[in-house]
Design an enzyme around this catalytic site. Sequence first.
Site, PDB file in Angstrom:
ATOM      1  N   ASP A   1     -22.287 -63.214  46.196  1.00  0.00           N
ATOM      2  CA  ASP A   1     -21.875 -64.207  45.227  1.00  0.00           C
ATOM      3  C   ASP A   1     -20.528 -63.830  44.616  1.00  0.00           C
ATOM      4  OD1 ASP A   1     -22.504 -66.558  43.747  1.00  0.00           O
ATOM      5  OD2 ASP A   1     -22.855 -65.288  42.003  1.00  0.00           O
TER       6      ASP A   1
ATOM      7  N   THR B   1     -17.459 -70.336  43.685  1.00  0.00           N
ATOM      8  CA  THR B   1     -16.641 -69.316  43.033  1.00  0.00           C
ATOM      9  C   THR B   1     -15.789 -68.563  44.054  1.00  0.00           C
ATOM     10  OG1 THR B   1     -18.470 -67.734  43.143  1.00  0.00           O
ATOM     11  CG2 THR B   1     -18.227 -68.987  41.128  1.00  0.00           C
ATOM     12  N   THR B   2     -16.374 -68.261  45.209  1.00  0.00           N
ATOM     13  CA  THR B   2     -15.602 -67.568  46.237  1.00  0.00           C
ATOM     14  C   THR B   2     -14.453 -68.460  46.696  1.00  0.00           C
ATOM     15  OG1 THR B   2     -17.684 -66.604  46.952  1.00  0.00           O
ATOM     16  CG2 THR B   2     -15.805 -66.257  48.375  1.00  0.00           C
TER      17      THR B   2
ATOM     18  N   ASP C   1     -27.589 -71.277  41.839  1.00  0.00           N
ATOM     19  CA  ASP C   1     -26.446 -72.021  42.385  1.00  0.00           C
ATOM     20  C   ASP C   1     -26.904 -73.380  42.904  1.00  0.00           C
ATOM     21  OD1 ASP C   1     -24.843 -69.885  41.864  1.00  0.00           O
ATOM     22  OD2 ASP C   1     -24.252 -69.485  43.934  1.00  0.00           O
TER      23      ASP C   1
HETATM   24  P1  ADP Z   1     -18.704 -70.207  47.377  1.00  0.00           P
HETATM   25  O1  ADP Z   1     -18.858 -69.111  46.358  1.00  0.00           O
HETATM   26  O2  ADP Z   1     -17.308 -70.720  47.425  1.00  0.00           O
HETATM   27  O3  ADP Z   1     -19.722 -71.268  47.235  1.00  0.00           O
HETATM   28  P2  ADP Z   1     -20.054 -69.526  49.832  1.00  0.00           P
HETATM   29  O4  ADP Z   1     -20.200 -68.175  50.415  1.00  0.00           O
HETATM   30  O5  ADP Z   1     -21.253 -70.187  49.271  1.00  0.00           O
HETATM   31  O6  ADP Z   1     -18.904 -69.458  48.756  1.00  0.00           O
HETATM   32  O7  ADP Z   1     -19.437 -70.437  50.976  1.00  0.00           O
HETATM   33  C1  ADP Z   1     -19.150 -71.771  50.769  1.00  0.00           C
HETATM   34  C2  ADP Z   1     -18.439 -72.346  51.954  1.00  0.00           C
HETATM   35  O8  ADP Z   1     -19.230 -72.212  53.131  1.00  0.00           O
HETATM   36  C3  ADP Z   1     -18.187 -73.823  51.770  1.00  0.00           C
HETATM   37  O9  ADP Z   1     -16.888 -74.126  52.194  1.00  0.00           O
HETATM   38  C4  ADP Z   1     -19.235 -74.469  52.656  1.00  0.00           C
HETATM   39  O10 ADP Z   1     -18.849 -75.738  53.112  1.00  0.00           O
HETATM   40  C5  ADP Z   1     -19.353 -73.476  53.769  1.00  0.00           C
HETATM   41  N1  ADP Z   1     -20.632 -73.518  54.467  1.00  0.00           N
HETATM   42  C6  ADP Z   1     -21.870 -73.408  53.957  1.00  0.00           C
HETATM   43  N2  ADP Z   1     -22.810 -73.473  54.923  1.00  0.00           N
HETATM   44  C7  ADP Z   1     -22.143 -73.617  56.091  1.00  0.00           C
HETATM   45  C8  ADP Z   1     -22.517 -73.724  57.466  1.00  0.00           C
HETATM   46  N3  ADP Z   1     -23.802 -73.689  57.833  1.00  0.00           N
HETATM   47  N4  ADP Z   1     -21.553 -73.843  58.381  1.00  0.00           N
HETATM   48  C9  ADP Z   1     -20.265 -73.860  58.020  1.00  0.00           C
HETATM   49  N5  ADP Z   1     -19.839 -73.747  56.763  1.00  0.00           N
HETATM   50  C10 ADP Z   1     -20.751 -73.634  55.806  1.00  0.00           C
HETATM   51 MG    MG Z   2     -21.734 -71.228  47.523  1.00  0.00          MG
END
Ligand code: ADP
Ligand code: MG
Length: 543
Positions: free
Chosen positions: A65, A98-99, A399
Amino acid sequence: MAQQAGDRTLSVLSEESQRIDGRDARSMNLTAAQAMGEAVRTTLGPRGMDKMLVDSTGDTVVTNDGVTILDEMEVEHPAANMVVEVAQSQEQEVGDGTTSAVIFTGALLEAAEDLLERDVHPTTIAAGFEQAGEHVPDILDASAIDLDVDDVETLEAIASTAMTGKGSESEKEHLTTLVVDAIQTAVRDDGTVERDAVSITSFPGGNLADSRLVEGVTIDKNPAHDAMPTDFEDADVLVYEGEIEVPELETSTETRVSDFEEVTEYLDQEQAAIQEDVEAVLEAGADVLVTEGGIDDPAQELLAEADVMALRRVDDEDRRRLAEATGANRVSDLEAATTDDLGQVGSVDCERIRMPLWRGSARAERITAFTGVERVAGTIVLRGGTEHVVDEVERALEDSLDVLAAAIEDNEILPGAGAVETELALALEDAADGIGGREQLAVEAFAEAMDVSPRTLAENAGHSPIDALVDLRARHHDGERTVGIDAETGDLIDAAGDGIVEPRRVKETAIDAAIEAARTILRIDDVVSAGDLSTAGDDGAGM
Ligand code: ADP
Ligand code: MG
């Protein structure tokens, strides 16, 4: 004492202070802030890695996270800290993304650094970024998909995208159903979501699959006395912001025999006061009593005799939720309590949850569930594995709940997996063509920075981002707005069709915050610090 020459209070800057200005200041800030983006990059998306963070006391957190990572890093550099604040405000405003917000900020600053090297003035870059930001809402409009609150399948897709990569994979379906059911208890008639009505209570041990939703409120306590009833149907609840206890009598060794009478009298009075408190509870008509403070043994016995269930030392948040869900008033004067102050519940159940300890031993954790309440609320009782696992899954569920609330309130979602960022990149390149002068360079650089999402998703999946990005852009050129990167295989997929969707608010807030932080950092050309900045990051220098 402050008069000596060279004394810190006489000079403008202290001996240990340091001043860096112009290009050096900017370049130091850009480097520090970009380092934050680098720090979380590898955690983005479902194939993102986890980080293990150990604090100065040896406590360990394993997480994927973004905001948790940056919080735990105890960043000291002022510019890097601004990026941490981006993550924190994103967490507060939307609860997810957040990332992404931090990675966007890093990418914008990287682009800015390139432009600075080409002698574009920082003010021009900041202005260009602002201009690009003004186009963002329209571009998102074009990609946005309307959301219907009753569309459970899409809600589950939103929840599932938000919990991706955060320890919940093995029971993802079960957990997404749980959070969607939970958030639906909090949707009010006017379409708003009362996010606070949903909470999570976690117990390490057992299996994630044993996690469940209580449609109501739980309190992590059992009745104060064994002889108290443990179950009720249609009960009236009294929430008391106080205690039923005799205050400790201050006796001293000097207490003389002649004082005994006084002491006894005092004790009698206190006993009478306790009795009165209990009578007040019974007169109000309460079946269940929940108190802030303790309840003395004699009071417990009296309550048990009267078949009242009492939960004592219940924390503030639980009392608030119980009062809100049942319609109870939080009473601070027991004598004045009446039937009107009571809340109503359909059923009350006490349970024990087995919590394994070391070497096969176990301890029972107690909870009391209040269901069938007036104002529906949901409590997710989360089980599973070690404390580290439950903590990470709890963050993932929080989240998901935040994201569901945002999606339901705004009724708008966007295709994820880098699809919408690719749209932004292409549309902003077009927009840049219409802008003259050097600002055009900044808008173009901004457009290119948007590629950071699909590029990072591909990289984290272990694929070469170059081919993927070329194909991705080509498909978007042909009007396929929802094509993104499959983070498992690195292939192109239809993000919307595959259920990789996010609320619009997540992306829009992340981009706004990144622009704001980048502009702020770019405008700084003078850093005056009370400490040594060259070692900032591991000392106490801050501004
Ligand atoms: P954040 O803290 O930004 O939410 P995450 O690690 O949750 O970071 O990653 C979010 C990103 O991953 C988003 O751009 C989302 O669209 C993408 N994402 C989530 N699941 C998938 C998936 N199965 N395939 C491709 N991209 C994904
Ligand atoms: Mg996320």
